[in-house]
Design a protein around this motif. Structure first.
Motif, PDB file in Angstrom:
ATOM      1  N   ALA A 113      42.168  34.751  42.714  1.00  0.00           N
ATOM      2  CA  ALA A 113      41.359  34.114  41.682  1.00  0.00           C
ATOM      3  C   ALA A 113      42.104  32.890  41.178  1.00  0.00           C
ATOM      4  O   ALA A 113      43.310  32.794  41.296  1.00  0.00           O
ATOM      5  CB  ALA A 113      41.108  35.088  40.546  1.00  0.00           C
TER       6      ALA A 113
ATOM      7  N   GLY B 154      41.016  33.497  35.525  1.00  0.00           N
ATOM      8  CA  GLY B 154      40.187  33.789  36.683  1.00  0.00           C
ATOM      9  C   GLY B 154      40.488  35.169  37.241  1.00  0.00           C
ATOM     10  O   GLY B 154      39.597  35.863  37.717  1.00  0.00           O
TER      11      GLY B 154
ATOM     12  N   ALA C 108      38.467  37.804  35.536  1.00  0.00           N
ATOM     13  CA  ALA C 108      37.017  37.587  35.477  1.00  0.00           C
ATOM     14  C   ALA C 108      36.237  38.888  35.678  1.00  0.00           C
ATOM     15  O   ALA C 108      35.242  39.131  34.984  1.00  0.00           O
ATOM     16  CB  ALA C 108      36.598  36.553  36.519  1.00  0.00           C
TER      17      ALA C 108
END
Length: 234
Positions: free
Chosen positions: A66, A71, A74
């Motif tokens: 990610a 990220g 997420a």
């Protein structure tokens, strides 16, 4: 190649894929576990009586890189609101195991739950031994042996899982522990050696509320999880 041969090969390939998925369900467990709970024990024996205190999780798909720290979280933020204790604890799980996806974990846990409950009712020790920690397996094995000694038989049907939620998660000593609350519906009846009904109902659907805890050692290359503790909520 004839149509018969094609269909035969197709089902053989499908069977192999399913077998590999189920075989990769659980990993190894080390450390101390809570006593397992017998989901089919009679209510009057639920406290103080000898017997077992009581998943399987399909191998979880890995997530590749990610972008950035946020990220990486997420999948957790999409699963549970940010700023909550559960979100924070699941973020720590991702820190320990970047491949972790809570949604896929729950899906695997639901499959594990059904397989273990059915195997226990059928007295299928081989299946149970592959899915449980040593301590939990010993509890289930003890309950099965007690039934067999009395000549009792459990007949059950798994109706389905109404709800499965992660309620807590933690990382300790390089091990991830995740507890789920699982609400399921079962039809279960226990008969004595003469065939008389001694517990349950062969036609009534009963709701079962359980807390099941799964664990995985993040130091191991084995991506699988194992059921390490269970508790009934009534």
């Amino acid at each position: 190649m004839g149509s018969f041969d094609f269909v035969t090969i197709f089902f053989l390939v499908a069977a192999v894929v399913i077998f590999l998925q189920l075989r990769n369900v659980l990993g190894r467990r080390t450390g101390n576990e809570k006593p397992p709970f017998d989901p089919y024990s009679r209510r009057e024996n639920s406290e103080g009586a000898p017997g077992p205190d009581r998943g399987k999780v399909v191998t979880l798909p890995r997530r590749d890189g990610a972008d950035g720290e946020e990220g990486a979280y997420a999948v957790v933020d999409a699963f549970t609101p940010t700023g909550t204790p559960l979100n924070d604890s699941l973020r720590r799980v991702v820190d320990a195991d970047p491949s972790f996806d809570p949604k896929e974990f729950v899906n695997g846990a639901k499959m594990a739950y059904e397989m273990i409950v059915v195997a226990f009712a059928d007295g299928d020790r081989k299946t149970l031994k592959n899915l449980l920690s040593r301590e939990v397996y010993e509890g289930f094995d003890g309950a099965i042996s007690e039934r067999e000694g009395k000549g009792e038989v459990v007949k059950s049907s798994f109706v389905g899982i109404e709800k499965a939620d992660i309620v807590s998660a933690e990382v300790k000593d390089n091990e991830i522990n995740i507890t789920l609350r699982i609400i399921s519906q079962l039809i279960s009846a226990t008969y004595d050696k003469a065939g008389g009904l001694i517990d349950g109902d062969a036609e009534m659907v009963a709701e079962v509320n359980d807390l099941w805890t799964f664990a995985r050692d993040v130091r191991s290359r084995d991506p699988n999880w194992k059921l390490i503790a269970t508790e009934s909520e009534g």
